[in-house]
Design an enzyme around this catalytic site. Structure first.
Site, PDB file in Angstrom:
ATOM      1  N   LYS A  40      15.350  -5.785   4.548  1.00 43.88           N
ATOM      2  CA  LYS A  40      15.662  -4.714   5.505  1.00 43.88           C
ATOM      3  C   LYS A  40      17.048  -4.828   6.151  1.00 43.88           C
ATOM      4  O   LYS A  40      17.673  -3.817   6.455  1.00 43.88           O
ATOM      5  CB  LYS A  40      14.599  -4.667   6.612  1.00 43.88           C
ATOM      6  N   LEU A  74       0.823  -1.208   0.000  1.00 44.82           N
ATOM      7  CA  LEU A  74       0.000   0.000   0.000  1.00 44.82           C
ATOM      8  C   LEU A  74       0.859   1.261   0.000  1.00 44.82           C
ATOM      9  O   LEU A  74       0.348   2.372   0.005  1.00 44.82           O
ATOM     10  CB  LEU A  74      -0.926  -0.009   1.218  1.00 44.82           C
ATOM     11  N   THR A  85       8.347 -19.890  19.428  1.00 48.81           N
ATOM     12  CA  THR A  85       9.637 -20.577  19.470  1.00 48.81           C
ATOM     13  C   THR A  85      10.489 -19.882  20.536  1.00 48.81           C
ATOM     14  O   THR A  85      11.016 -18.798  20.302  1.00 48.81           O
ATOM     15  CB  THR A  85      10.347 -20.480  18.099  1.00 48.81           C
ATOM     16  N   ASN A 105      14.545   0.623   6.752  1.00 49.07           N
ATOM     17  CA  ASN A 105      13.333   0.588   5.932  1.00 49.07           C
ATOM     18  C   ASN A 105      13.222   1.819   5.032  1.00 49.07           C
ATOM     19  O   ASN A 105      12.266   1.940   4.278  1.00 49.07           O
ATOM     20  CB  ASN A 105      12.076   0.452   6.817  1.00 49.07           C
ATOM     21  N   ASP A 109      10.443   2.481  11.295  1.00 48.00           N
ATOM     22  CA  ASP A 109       9.477   1.560  11.924  1.00 48.00           C
ATOM     23  C   ASP A 109       9.426   1.768  13.436  1.00 48.00           C
ATOM     24  O   ASP A 109       8.363   1.708  14.046  1.00 48.00           O
ATOM     25  CB  ASP A 109       9.865   0.096  11.651  1.00 48.00           C
TER      26      ASP A 109
END
Ligand code: ATR
Length: 270
Positions: free
Chosen positions: A66, A18, A150, A87, A102
């Site tokens: 990234k 987007l 995990t 990013n 981010d």
């Protein structure tokens, strides 16, 4: 005549990104002579050489590139180096500079709801998004714990940034005031899935989900019903995009317009 500047997002897969919609809307709203497109990239080295050769003005970097992109850049912001993820690339007269928006995008979304200093924050997950959130919330002075399907992966991330690792069974005992889901649990098509039991959520919490398809995940629905404050996945997406826009143009981002256009698209397509 001045030619429009070219920007783009590189990733794989990228067809559903987007970012072009959001950034082209922002450029148009701000009267910037610029165009933003999406590039499906497998060969990262060649793509970055292309950015240089073509004089592309700025790049948004998404999965899976990234971390790998760092070695091709001329300068990387200390924060992006610390979380080992870029990013955003700004092409400053041929010098490619890497940033991470981010972290600040996620943090701004949370700090609109509360001051994080001293708060107990539980992060669910240990992937790339969790890294940004653990790093950012620890830096903001929160007491941070994380849990992950995990455990080894979770333990390692917690250790790296000075957070605590808790098992899923012990997570409620951490008594979080802020809960952030960075896992894909609740994403289409598994929209009924909850990353924590319903009983976990109480009215004093701030609950954030980075999933934005659907925008109102089951987790956020339950949180709302229980009287918690919620932050949806759009906030982080738009937040990181707004900071990218500001790095590229030096102007304030038209955040409201960016949010509206993405929201409109999500309403029509998800
Ligand atoms: P990203 O970089 O986008 O954050 P990722 O690296 O694939 O994505 O991480 C996804 C996170 O969601 C991981 O923490 C993953 O748990 P594992 O480390 O055990 O793989 C978590 N996750 C994905 N599907 C899950 C599921 N069904 N239940 C619980 N956790 C899940």
């Amino acid at each position: 005549m001045k030619m429009p500047e070219l920007y783009g997002v590189i990733g794989q897969p990228i067809a559903h990104s987007l970012s072009p919609l959001m950034h082209n809307t922002a450029f148009a709203a701000s009267g910037c002579q610029a165009h933003f497109t999406a590039f499906a990239v497998d060969d990262l080295a060649a793509a970055i050489a292309g950015v240089r050769a073509l004089g592309i003005a700025g790049v948004s970097v998404t999965l899976p590139h990234k971390t790998a992109v760092i070695k091709y850049l001329d300068w990387v912001a200390p924060e992006a180096l610390e979380i080992a993820a870029v990013n955003t690339i700004v092409n400053r007269e041929g010098r490619l500079c890497g940033y991470n928006t981010d972290v600040a995008g996620a943090l701004n979304a949370l700090t609109e709801k509360l001051d994080l200093a001293g708060k107990r924050v539980l992060i669910l997950g240990a992937g790339g998004a969790a890294r940004a959130l653990v790093y950012g919330t620890v830096k903001a002075g929160a007491k941070v714990a994380l849990t992950n399907r995990t455990p080894e992966r979770g333990l390692q991330l917690a250790k790296e940034f000075g957070a605590e690792f808790v098992s899923a069974a012990a997570a409620a005992g951490f008594l979080p005031e802020v809960l952030v889901n960075t896992t894909s649990v609740g994403m289409l098509p598994q929209v009924d899935a909850l990353p924590v039991p319903e009983s976990f959520i109480n009215s004093g919490m701030v609950v954030m989900d980075i999933v934005y398809n659907p925008l109102k995940t089951r987790l956020l629905e339950v949180a709302e019903r229980n009287g918690a404050l919620t932050v949806d996945g759009l906030e982080m997406f738009v937040g990181q995009g707004a900071l990218q826009f500001e790095l590229w143009t030096g102007e304030k981002a038209p955040v409201k317009k960016m949010r509206e256009i993405v929201l409109e698209h999500l309403r029509e397509n998800v």
